[in-house]
Design a protein around this motif. Structure first.
Motif, PDB file in Angstrom:
ATOM      1  N   UNK A 162      36.482  67.014  73.872  1.00 22.52           N
ATOM      2  CA  UNK A 162      37.214  68.045  73.140  1.00 22.52           C
ATOM      3  C   UNK A 162      38.556  67.471  72.698  1.00 22.52           C
ATOM      4  N   UNK A 163      38.905  67.698  71.440  1.00 19.33           N
ATOM      5  CA  UNK A 163      40.206  67.242  70.922  1.00 19.33           C
ATOM      6  C   UNK A 163      41.189  68.415  70.954  1.00 19.33           C
TER       7      UNK A 163
ATOM      8  N   UNK B 138      44.558  57.893  65.057  1.00 20.75           N
ATOM      9  CA  UNK B 138      43.697  57.219  66.024  1.00 20.75           C
ATOM     10  C   UNK B 138      42.959  58.155  66.952  1.00 20.75           C
ATOM     11  N   UNK B 139      43.184  59.479  66.820  1.00 21.04           N
ATOM     12  CA  UNK B 139      42.525  60.425  67.724  1.00 21.04           C
ATOM     13  C   UNK B 139      41.011  60.412  67.520  1.00 21.04           C
ATOM     14  N   UNK B 140      40.576  60.406  66.251  1.00 20.25           N
ATOM     15  CA  UNK B 140      39.142  60.388  65.976  1.00 20.25           C
ATOM     16  C   UNK B 140      38.508  59.103  66.498  1.00 20.25           C
ATOM     17  N   UNK B 141      39.220  57.990  66.332  1.00 29.48           N
ATOM     18  CA  UNK B 141      38.705  56.702  66.806  1.00 29.48           C
ATOM     19  C   UNK B 141      38.591  56.700  68.323  1.00 29.48           C
TER      20      UNK B 141
ATOM     21  N   UNK C 266      35.135  56.166  70.327  1.00 30.80           N
ATOM     22  CA  UNK C 266      35.020  55.081  71.300  1.00 30.80           C
ATOM     23  C   UNK C 266      34.597  55.622  72.666  1.00 30.80           C
ATOM     24  N   UNK C 267      35.178  56.747  73.046  1.00 33.63           N
ATOM     25  CA  UNK C 267      34.827  57.366  74.320  1.00 33.63           C
ATOM     26  C   UNK C 267      33.371  57.814  74.308  1.00 33.63           C
ATOM     27  N   UNK C 268      32.945  58.414  73.227  1.00 30.49           N
ATOM     28  CA  UNK C 268      31.561  58.868  73.108  1.00 30.49           C
ATOM     29  C   UNK C 268      30.591  57.685  73.213  1.00 30.49           C
TER      30      UNK C 268
ATOM     31  N   UNK D 170      47.362  54.778  73.374  1.00 29.15           N
ATOM     32  CA  UNK D 170      47.879  54.451  74.710  1.00 29.15           C
ATOM     33  C   UNK D 170      46.961  53.488  75.454  1.00 29.15           C
ATOM     34  N   UNK D 171      46.007  52.910  74.730  1.00 27.96           N
ATOM     35  CA  UNK D 171      45.090  51.983  75.383  1.00 27.96           C
ATOM     36  C   UNK D 171      44.105  52.681  76.287  1.00 27.96           C
ATOM     37  N   UNK D 172      43.948  53.996  76.109  1.00 27.90           N
ATOM     38  CA  UNK D 172      43.062  54.750  77.001  1.00 27.90           C
ATOM     39  C   UNK D 172      41.599  54.412  76.795  1.00 27.90           C
ATOM     40  N   UNK D 173      41.257  53.915  75.609  1.00 25.23           N
ATOM     41  CA  UNK D 173      39.879  53.505  75.396  1.00 25.23           C
ATOM     42  C   UNK D 173      39.499  52.384  76.331  1.00 25.23           C
TER      43      UNK D 173
END
Length: 318
Positions: free
Chosen positions: A227-228, A199-202, A206-208, A172-175
């Protein structure tokens, strides 16, 4: 006119109609609002306020519902304020008439209220602080505040909650959104929802990385966990609750929770005072004092700042 003391007593007993009436008095800026707030003041301070925010479509309502279930398993009373955009016609919550979190609708330990922003920016309704106080006084152990879909500037939840949860989702372009000013600064806990998607791990990595770039933390400072979850299936929700409890314990140990609540109360007093002053200034349109100051500005006798100072001084003395 409703008997405020009776409504407050009934709200303390957990009667949802009394809670609803008190919040309606708050939303409608009732003449009884001062009486309501005075009655509630000694009864507040026990609730833990958690704000949930994020872009539209990340699953805020689903995550909120999952958190309600998790807290109810702990036998905690839960209040939910779901803030929606306003209808341009009625001024009410645009999505407020939908059946929200229907699985909890018949649970007497859960109170859910949909509120309209009424044009107020920041992702919250103007009356949200007072509504939070109503739920606090009504005996809620946890209050979940779900905001309007957040943008770069709609980060007001950070000033209203004890702990702020920022939700993101892969694809969703949230990164990119997270890199923008504000979003990285408000989160105490970050949740990558819909983690069963590609793409959840990516997104989490990216957030980290972005959190690492933006942090200036010392030893013992809080580092927001990531947290996922798959909130629709309840996966990862217990881990979110655990992260929230760790953050609460960290804040209590270091006095951060008390300081946040002091800051929140200060902002609320300031907002009420500024609003009252603005209303008094609004009543001055056509007033001869304002006209006289304007004439002196045109004549070069006063600059606008000195004129404003004189006006404010006159209002505060009145």
């Amino acid at each position: 006119m409703q008997d405020v003391s009776t409504l407050v007593a009934q709200a303390r007993e957990g009667r949802p109609r009394a809670v609803a009436r008190l919040i309606s008095l708050v939303e409608g800026a009732s003449p009884q609002l001062r009486e309501v707030m005075a009655a509630l003041a000694p009864l507040t301070g026990g609730a833990y306020v958690v704000g949930l925010t994020g872009s539209p479509g990340v699953g805020k309502s689903t995550s909120t519902s999952a958190l309600v279930s998790a807290y109810r398993k702990q036998d905690k009373r839960v209040g939910v304020l779901a803030v929606d955009p306003s209808s341009p016609f009625s001024g009410g919550a645009l999505l407020g008439d939908r059946v929200r979190m229907s699985e909890h609708a018949s649970d007497p330990g859960v109170y859910i209220r949909s509120m309209a922003t009424r044009g107020h920016l920041g992702g919250l309704a103007w009356s949200a602080p007072q509504a939070i106080r109503v739920l606090d006084a009504a005996g809620c152990d946890v209050i979940l505040v779900e905001t309007v879909g957040v943008g770069q500037s709609e980060v007001e939840i950070a000033s209203q909650a004890d702990t702020s949860v920022v939700l993101l989702a892969p694809g969703m372009g949230d990164g990119i959104q997270a890199a923008k000013a504000g979003i990285l600064e408000i989160g105490d806990v970050y949740v990558v929802n819909k983690a069963d998607r590609d793409g959840a791990d990516a997104t989490a990595r990216e957030l980290n990385h972005m959190l690492g770039l933006g942090e200036s933390r010392g030893p013992g400072d809080w580092r927001p966990p990531i947290v996922k979850t798959v909130a629709a299936r309840g996966e990862g929700v217990d881990e979110v609750v655990e992260a929230l409890e760790k953050h609460r314990a960290w804040m209590e140990e270091r006095g951060v929770l008390a300081e946040r609540r002091r800051s929140r109360a200060s902002r609320e007093v300031e907002t009420i005072a500024v609003t009252a002053l603005r209303e008094r200034i609004g009543d001055l349109h056509g007033d001869r004092r304002l006209g006289a100051l304007a004439e002196r500005i045109i004549a070069g006798e006063l600059d606008p700042y000195r004129a404003a100072d004189e006006l404010v001084a006159g209002l505060t003395e009145a």
